[in-house]
Write an enzyme that holds these catalytic residues in place. Sequence first.
Site, short mmCIF file in Angstrom:
data_model
loop_
_atom_site.label_atom_id
_atom_site.label_comp_id
_atom_site.label_asym_id
_atom_site.label_seq_id
_atom_site.Cartn_x
_atom_site.Cartn_y
_atom_site.Cartn_z
N LEU A 1 0.81 -1.21 0.00
CA LEU A 1 0.00 0.00 0.00
C LEU A 1 0.84 1.26 0.00
O LEU A 1 0.47 2.26 -0.60
CB LEU A 1 -0.93 0.01 1.22
CG LEU A 1 -2.04 -1.04 1.22
CD1 LEU A 1 -2.78 -1.01 2.54
CD2 LEU A 1 -3.01 -0.81 0.07
N ASP B 1 0.55 16.55 14.95
CA ASP B 1 0.74 16.62 13.49
C ASP B 1 -0.59 16.52 12.75
O ASP B 1 -0.71 15.79 11.76
CB ASP B 1 1.69 15.52 13.02
CG ASP B 1 2.22 15.76 11.61
OD1 ASP B 1 2.23 16.94 11.17
OD2 ASP B 1 2.62 14.80 10.93
N HIS C 1 9.90 6.33 5.69
CA HIS C 1 11.24 6.15 6.24
C HIS C 1 11.19 5.25 7.47
O HIS C 1 12.19 4.68 7.86
CB HIS C 1 11.85 7.50 6.59
CG HIS C 1 12.04 8.39 5.41
ND1 HIS C 1 13.00 8.15 4.45
CD2 HIS C 1 11.38 9.50 5.00
CE1 HIS C 1 12.92 9.09 3.53
NE2 HIS C 1 11.94 9.91 3.83
N TRP D 1 4.77 3.22 1.83
CA TRP D 1 6.03 3.09 2.56
C TRP D 1 6.37 4.43 3.19
O TRP D 1 5.79 5.46 2.88
CB TRP D 1 7.15 2.67 1.61
CG TRP D 1 7.54 3.78 0.68
CD1 TRP D 1 6.90 4.15 -0.47
CD2 TRP D 1 8.60 4.71 0.86
NE1 TRP D 1 7.50 5.25 -1.01
CE2 TRP D 1 8.56 5.62 -0.23
CE3 TRP D 1 9.60 4.87 1.83
CZ2 TRP D 1 9.47 6.66 -0.36
CZ3 TRP D 1 10.50 5.91 1.68
CH2 TRP D 1 10.43 6.79 0.59
N SER E 1 8.74 2.67 7.92
CA SER E 1 8.14 1.35 7.72
C SER E 1 7.64 1.19 6.29
O SER E 1 7.63 2.14 5.51
CB SER E 1 6.95 1.17 8.67
OG SER E 1 5.96 2.16 8.37
N LYS F 1 1.61 -2.78 9.07
CA LYS F 1 2.79 -1.92 9.03
C LYS F 1 3.98 -2.69 9.59
O LYS F 1 3.93 -3.20 10.71
CB LYS F 1 2.58 -0.64 9.83
CG LYS F 1 3.80 0.28 9.78
CD LYS F 1 3.54 1.60 10.48
CE LYS F 1 3.52 1.43 11.98
NZ LYS F 1 3.49 2.75 12.66
N VAL G 1 4.04 -0.52 4.39
CA VAL G 1 2.66 -0.82 4.76
C VAL G 1 2.03 -1.70 3.68
O VAL G 1 2.18 -1.43 2.49
CB VAL G 1 1.83 0.47 4.92
CG1 VAL G 1 0.44 0.15 5.46
CG2 VAL G 1 2.54 1.44 5.85
#
EC number: 2.7.11.1
Length: 544
Positions: free
Chosen positions: A87, A214, A91, A89, A93, A110, A95
Amino acid sequence: MGSDGSSLSPKVSQPGHTEIVDHVSEKVITNGKNVNKKVNAEVDGKSMVEKVKTHEENAEDYHYGGYHPVYIGEEFHHRRYVVERKLGWGHFSTVWLAYDRAAKRRVALKVVRSAEHYRETSIDEIRILQKIREGDEKHLGKKHIISLLDYFVHRGPNGAHVCMVFEVLGENLLSLIQSYGHRGVPVGIVKQIAYQLLIALDYLHRECGIIHTDLKPENVLICIDQDALQHIEAPATTSSPTSNTSSSKTRNNTGYTAKAPIIKRGQSVDNSAQERKTFAKNPTKNSKPAGQVIPSSPFTSTLSRFPSLEGAVSEISLRDSQKHNSHPNSPFSSGDNSLILDGVNGSQEPVPKITVKIADLGNACWTRKHFTNDVQTRQYRSPEVILGCRWGASADCWSFACIIFELLTGDYLFDPRNGNSYSKEDDHIAQIIELLVNYPKQMALSGKHSRDLFNRRGELRNIHKLKFWPLKDVLEQKYHFSAELAQQISDFLSPMLCFDPAKRTNAGYMSNSPWLREVADPTFKIETTGATGEDVPGWATEIR
């Protein structure tokens, strides 16, 4: 297990069997069910903007301490999860869409890089997600935060990888903004999103003592049911490795892809030389050769698959701004799954229901323990963070207000740029002052970075000519909202755009706003002792 952020460590036992142990209480923490999902922010952040060129992780990062070489058909956690496609990516992981044989449903898996600092960061995230899971079920905000379903440690040729299993959600709010051509989402839909985000934030802040740090459109996901997932076909290219492609950064990148995750301190994980030898001799069966990367294959627009988000909007939910919000190609329709809200000229109109969840708590922290002061994505960053002042949960409400403005208009509220004689920070603070008109000079001079931005008199150091443009006027003059609607929106957002974080209105109080009354749940009301964060510990500063 406390809620103060003390770290967990993944304890690797025999191959194929792992458990995460709380070294504080020495109790085994059972695999969680129902917490949150950092994965889909990474996943859906890419899926929503397929028009922008996508890049993949660097093949050189497939080494001991790096990514696990996941392959299509690989089985995880006692063969429970079977990988179907990649699905996305980051830095942090990669997914993957996987099938959960036990629960008979699709999930987002993940797989975190195995280096110690990545594992420590993932353990911090799991602790936060567990706290969210353990909170009061009666608080409806809990339903609007993504759910972690399971977690475990997977051993492979590149080390021991913490894995998290999340519910699969649909696309994010950036996709929604783009589907309306950056011309604004209908007000009735925005109101639903606003209400759900506010009660979710109240749950995080008041019930859990957690700050997201965030919030942005990419980190708010639209719900999609499992029935829709059953019809998602696997692309023909998923099993074909490819080399690393362009690494250019674009708006579609979210938490993981836009920047490396913030590394948090925690107890170290055993990473012995003997473990390294064992994996070198016995690599995982069918693992990918080094230097090959499976291309991401994110979902095509999930908005079109979501039952209540199909068709066209025509003239629903426009609230006095027909011209501003008229989009014949909108992904919404007024089917049975709709609300009846007040429309133009007092008429009542059907508005499609939408359900969203806050995602990506990988950078979240505790109100009593901030992991870093490097928080918030630029356009959603609060003035106290820019200045280097103390900050707290109220920073999330600033970001929330920026998101709602962006949903309504299709534009950033603040989009600072570098100039020949000033920095992005200069421009950002200048834009904030132009909007708010007034600001507390004492606070402006109290931050770690204040001297770079202000002179001794509390005046901007590098930008001298300002054009003051209050929010109501911006909405009316630039975006052509009616005077009445512009005033309503300004009245709703302005309390959360207060320069002083201590005086910023809290999420629970704002969920009771008259502007949201028609979309609020009549059976649920958040009782607060005041408009600001008097009853929210850590509202404006870290609890010490």
